[in-house]
Design a protein around this motif. Structure first.
Motif, PDB file in Angstrom:
ATOM      1  N   ARG A   3      58.138 139.875 104.775  1.00 21.78           N
ATOM      2  CA  ARG A   3      57.028 139.005 104.347  1.00 21.78           C
ATOM      3  C   ARG A   3      56.774 139.175 102.852  1.00 21.78           C
ATOM      4  NH1 ARG A   3      53.348 137.818 108.385  1.00 21.78           N
ATOM      5  NH2 ARG A   3      52.050 136.844 106.805  1.00 21.78           N
ATOM      6  N   VAL A   4      56.805 140.435 102.391  1.00 29.23           N
ATOM      7  CA  VAL A   4      56.537 140.691 100.972  1.00 29.23           C
ATOM      8  C   VAL A   4      57.617 140.035 100.111  1.00 29.23           C
ATOM      9  CG1 VAL A   4      56.491 142.519  99.202  1.00 29.23           C
ATOM     10  CG2 VAL A   4      55.151 142.765 101.300  1.00 29.23           C
ATOM     11  N   PHE A   5      58.881 140.134 100.541  1.00 32.06           N
ATOM     12  CA  PHE A   5      59.954 139.538  99.746  1.00 32.06           C
ATOM     13  C   PHE A   5      60.001 138.012  99.871  1.00 32.06           C
ATOM     14  CE2 PHE A   5      61.672 143.936  99.644  1.00 32.06           C
ATOM     15  CZ  PHE A   5      61.726 144.045  98.266  1.00 32.06           C
ATOM     16  N   THR A   6      59.325 137.471 100.901  1.00 29.13           N
ATOM     17  CA  THR A   6      59.245 136.007 100.998  1.00 29.13           C
ATOM     18  C   THR A   6      58.552 135.451  99.756  1.00 29.13           C
ATOM     19  OG1 THR A   6      59.026 136.211 103.378  1.00 29.13           O
ATOM     20  CG2 THR A   6      58.468 134.076 102.476  1.00 29.13           C
ATOM     21  N   ASP A   7      57.609 136.243  99.245  1.00 25.12           N
ATOM     22  CA  ASP A   7      56.833 135.838  98.073  1.00 25.12           C
ATOM     23  C   ASP A   7      57.627 136.075  96.790  1.00 25.12           C
ATOM     24  OD1 ASP A   7      54.542 134.702  97.214  1.00 25.12           O
ATOM     25  OD2 ASP A   7      53.216 136.326  97.883  1.00 25.12           O
ATOM     26  N   GLN A  66      64.000 132.223 104.968  1.00 23.66           N
ATOM     27  CA  GLN A  66      63.685 132.893 103.703  1.00 23.66           C
ATOM     28  C   GLN A  66      62.958 134.232 103.901  1.00 23.66           C
ATOM     29  OE1 GLN A  66      64.764 131.367 100.534  1.00 23.66           O
ATOM     30  NE2 GLN A  66      65.989 130.557 102.225  1.00 23.66           N
ATOM     31  N   ASP A  67      62.599 134.526 105.167  1.00 21.60           N
ATOM     32  CA  ASP A  67      61.939 135.820 105.420  1.00 21.60           C
ATOM     33  C   ASP A  67      63.007 136.879 105.690  1.00 21.60           C
ATOM     34  OD1 ASP A  67      62.626 134.550 107.778  1.00 21.60           O
ATOM     35  OD2 ASP A  67      60.943 135.347 108.917  1.00 21.60           O
ATOM     36  N   ILE A  68      63.696 137.241 104.595  1.00 15.70           N
ATOM     37  CA  ILE A  68      64.844 138.139 104.673  1.00 15.70           C
ATOM     38  C   ILE A  68      64.605 139.306 103.714  1.00 15.70           C
ATOM     39  CG2 ILE A  68      67.321 138.331 104.078  1.00 15.70           C
ATOM     40  CD1 ILE A  68      67.064 136.481 106.410  1.00 15.70           C
ATOM     41  N   ALA A  78      57.425 136.636  88.963  1.00 18.15           N
ATOM     42  CA  ALA A  78      56.433 136.418  87.899  1.00 18.15           C
ATOM     43  C   ALA A  78      55.918 137.753  87.372  1.00 18.15           C
ATOM     44  CB  ALA A  78      55.281 135.571  88.434  1.00 18.15           C
ATOM     45  N   LEU A  79      55.878 138.732  88.267  1.00 18.16           N
ATOM     46  CA  LEU A  79      55.417 140.067  87.850  1.00 18.16           C
ATOM     47  C   LEU A  79      56.563 140.894  87.272  1.00 18.16           C
ATOM     48  CD1 LEU A  79      53.247 140.863  90.979  1.00 18.16           C
ATOM     49  CD2 LEU A  79      52.402 140.772  88.635  1.00 18.16           C
ATOM     50  N   LYS A  80      57.758 140.288  87.215  1.00 18.25           N
ATOM     51  CA  LYS A  80      58.966 140.954  86.720  1.00 18.25           C
ATOM     52  C   LYS A  80      59.322 142.170  87.569  1.00 18.25           C
ATOM     53  CE  LYS A  80      59.027 139.241  81.999  1.00 18.25           C
ATOM     54  NZ  LYS A  80      58.366 138.009  82.342  1.00 18.25           N
ATOM     55  N   LEU A  81      59.103 142.011  88.880  1.00 18.75           N
ATOM     56  CA  LEU A  81      59.486 143.073  89.818  1.00 18.75           C
ATOM     57  C   LEU A  81      60.821 142.725  90.456  1.00 18.75           C
ATOM     58  CD1 LEU A  81      56.034 143.713  91.461  1.00 18.75           C
ATOM     59  CD2 LEU A  81      57.368 145.392  90.196  1.00 18.75           C
ATOM     60  N   GLY A  82      61.564 143.715  90.842  1.00 19.34           N
ATOM     61  CA  GLY A  82      62.872 143.479  91.446  1.00 19.34           C
ATOM     62  C   GLY A  82      62.742 142.819  92.817  1.00 19.34           C
ATOM     63  N   VAL A  83      63.750 142.041  93.167  1.00 21.88           N
ATOM     64  CA  VAL A  83      63.809 141.415  94.496  1.00 21.88           C
ATOM     65  C   VAL A  83      65.136 141.835  95.125  1.00 21.88           C
ATOM     66  CG1 VAL A  83      63.924 139.218  95.736  1.00 21.88           C
ATOM     67  CG2 VAL A  83      62.394 139.452  93.772  1.00 21.88           C
ATOM     68  N   CYS A  84      65.100 142.157  96.415  1.00 23.74           N
ATOM     69  CA  CYS A  84      66.331 142.627  97.065  1.00 23.74           C
ATOM     70  C   CYS A  84      67.376 141.502  97.116  1.00 23.74           C
ATOM     71  CB  CYS A  84      66.018 143.151  98.461  1.00 23.74           C
ATOM     72  SG  CYS A  84      65.144 141.969  99.466  1.00 23.74           S
ATOM     73  N   ARG A  85      68.649 141.919  97.061  1.00 23.56           N
ATOM     74  CA  ARG A  85      69.722 140.925  96.981  1.00 23.56           C
ATOM     75  C   ARG A  85      69.796 139.987  98.193  1.00 23.56           C
ATOM     76  NH1 ARG A  85      74.207 144.549  94.040  1.00 23.56           N
ATOM     77  NH2 ARG A  85      72.524 146.051  94.239  1.00 23.56           N
ATOM     78  N   PRO A  86      69.633 140.491  99.421  1.00 31.13           N
ATOM     79  CA  PRO A  86      69.697 139.562 100.560  1.00 31.13           C
ATOM     80  C   PRO A  86      68.685 138.416 100.433  1.00 31.13           C
ATOM     81  CG  PRO A  86      69.760 141.817 101.328  1.00 31.13           C
ATOM     82  CD  PRO A  86      69.471 141.879  99.865  1.00 31.13           C
ATOM     83  N   ASP A 132      64.198 150.592  93.253  1.00 32.34           N
ATOM     84  CA  ASP A 132      65.345 149.831  93.725  1.00 32.34           C
ATOM     85  C   ASP A 132      64.925 148.920  94.891  1.00 32.34           C
ATOM     86  OD1 ASP A 132      67.693 148.986  94.997  1.00 32.34           O
ATOM     87  OD2 ASP A 132      68.802 150.688  94.186  1.00 32.34           O
ATOM     88  N   ALA A 133      64.757 147.632  94.596  1.00 29.88           N
ATOM     89  CA  ALA A 133      64.281 146.688  95.610  1.00 29.88           C
ATOM     90  C   ALA A 133      65.260 146.591  96.781  1.00 29.88           C
ATOM     91  CB  ALA A 133      64.078 145.310  94.979  1.00 29.88           C
ATOM     92  N   ASP A 134      66.558 146.770  96.486  1.00 30.29           N
ATOM     93  CA  ASP A 134      67.561 146.700  97.544  1.00 30.29           C
ATOM     94  C   ASP A 134      67.374 147.841  98.550  1.00 30.29           C
ATOM     95  OD1 ASP A 134      69.138 144.553  97.540  1.00 30.29           O
ATOM     96  OD2 ASP A 134      70.877 145.503  96.603  1.00 30.29           O
ATOM     97  N   VAL A 135      67.114 149.021  98.030  1.00 29.08           N
ATOM     98  CA  VAL A 135      66.887 150.183  98.898  1.00 29.08           C
ATOM     99  C   VAL A 135      65.656 149.931  99.764  1.00 29.08           C
ATOM    100  CG1 VAL A 135      66.104 152.603  98.863  1.00 29.08           C
ATOM    101  CG2 VAL A 135      68.038 151.904  97.448  1.00 29.08           C
ATOM    102  N   LEU A 136      64.584 149.445  99.144  1.00 27.70           N
ATOM    103  CA  LEU A 136      63.349 149.212  99.907  1.00 27.70           C
ATOM    104  C   LEU A 136      63.541 148.098 100.930  1.00 27.70           C
ATOM    105  CD1 LEU A 136      60.618 149.586  97.142  1.00 27.70           C
ATOM    106  CD2 LEU A 136      61.416 151.276  98.780  1.00 27.70           C
ATOM    107  N   GLY A 137      64.198 147.010 100.506  1.00 29.03           N
ATOM    108  CA  GLY A 137      64.416 145.876 101.414  1.00 29.03           C
ATOM    109  C   GLY A 137      65.243 146.269 102.624  1.00 29.03           C
TER     110      GLY A 137
END
Ligand SMILES: Nc1ncnc2c1ncn2[C@@H]1O[C@H](COP(=O)(O)OP(=O)(O)OP(=O)(O)O)[C@@H](O)[C@H]1O
Ligand SMILES: [Mg+2]
Length: 298
Positions: free
Chosen positions: A230-234, A264-266, A240-248, A203-208
């Motif tokens: 920083r990781v979610f900035t990318d 964008q560093d959120i 491209a890797l089909k990984l989840g991104v947090c909603r914020p 769950d990317a939201d939980v991690l973010g």
């Protein structure tokens, strides 16, 4: 550094037709008190990495060091590791087996050598840490509790040894929103009290929202490692890797696409709200109710 992996690799069933290279040359350093989130596709090696750190498996190559000691060295005392570190497996409630909650927690301290009074005190502290009243739940059967309550007992079992490192494999899977929030708040409190948290989640939201640093595993390799924002900035790389991104982070991108100079560093909602306040203060974000379009007035 308290946790160090040096070129750690792990292959399941080597030399057999079932051989599977799960982790390859992982170099990693984790300081005391960090809150680490691990993400990656199914089969990317997340659980294997936790098991290596927990000393449940021995690296096929490379080293795992905890507090300067190679935990797989022949002369390393595993009791030291058991006191320092606890691991919560996915669906830990299925591992409950004692007749009362108190006995369930005390079992984790069976080999601790602590006097009975101290065991009782630690059980009380661990139950209270997860929000239970010791007197209310101590004599209940763990098997008669609700799913969320069982999960809390399982967390208390991991906390009762008062570990300085807590490893969590998909700890919120299967919990309802309230259970998830409660669980994550307990973990955050432990982290603020100094416990190192290493948590695997899909769950990317939980991690973010909760992890300060994110590791992204891909096909057994450590692909990204850095502060969550920083990781979610990318975001393009993650997508491209089909990984989840947090909603914020996704919302921040939408705002930018609407022409709003939004950072964008959120990663978490708190950062997102702080950025909204900041951007509003600088120039103001007005909202046109008829079009629903957000406009940044200069
Ligand atoms: N006991 C095992 N025997 C053989 N291969 C295994 C075993 N456990 C895992 N593997 C293989 O090792 C690789 C990594 O598995 P691992 O369980 O660490 O992945 P994961 O990232 O935790 O996946 P998931 O998100 O599904 O839990 C996979 O290719 C998997 O098939
Ligand atoms: Mg796993």
């Amino acid at each position: 550094m308290p946790i160090v992996l040096e070129k750690a690799s792990y292959t399941y069933a080597p030399g057999t037709p079932y051989e599977a290279a799960a982790l390859c040359d992982i170099d990693l350093q984790i300081a005391d008190g960090e809150f680490i989130g691990i993400m990656g596709h199914t089969g990317s090696g997340k659980s294997t990495l936790l098991q290596l750190i927990a000393g449940l498996i021995t690296p096929s190559r490379g080293k795992v060091m905890i507090d300067g000691c190679d935990i797989n060295a022949r002369n390393y005392n595993r009791d030291v590791l058991r006191k320092k570190l606890s691991m919560i497996f996915q669906y830990p409630e299925y591992q409950l087996f004692e007749t009362t909650v108190e006995k369930e927690l005390a079992f984790s301290l069976k080999h601790s050598g602590l006097p009975g009074k101290e065991v009782k005190e630690r059980v009380r502290r661990a139950l209270e840490a997860v929000g239970f009243s010791y007197t209310r739940v101590r004599s209940l059967s763990p098997l008669g509790l609700s799913g969320g309550e069982k999960r809390k007992v399982a967390i208390a079992c991991a906390l009762v040894t008062e570990p300085k490192i807590l490893l969590l494999d998909e700890p919120v899977a299967g919990l309802d929103p309230r259970g998830r929030k409660e669980f994550l708040e307990i973990i955050t409190r432990r982290n603020k009290a100094g416990t190192t948290i290493i948590m695997v989640s899909h769950d990317a939201d939980v991690l973010g929202n909760y992890a300060q640093r994110i590791l992204v595993l891909n096909q057994g390799k450590l692909l990204l490692d850095g502060p969550a924002k920083r990781v979610f900035t990318d975001i393009e790389k993650l997508e491209a890797l089909k990984l989840g991104v947090c909603r914020p982070r996704k919302l921040a991108r939408r705002l930018k696409e609407c022409g709003i100079p939004f950072p964008q560093d959120i990663a978490g909602y708190d950062e997102f709200i702080a950025a909204v306040v900041e951007v509003s203060k600088k120039g103001g974000m007005s909202h046109e109710p008829d079009t629903g379009r957000h406009v940044y007035s200069r």
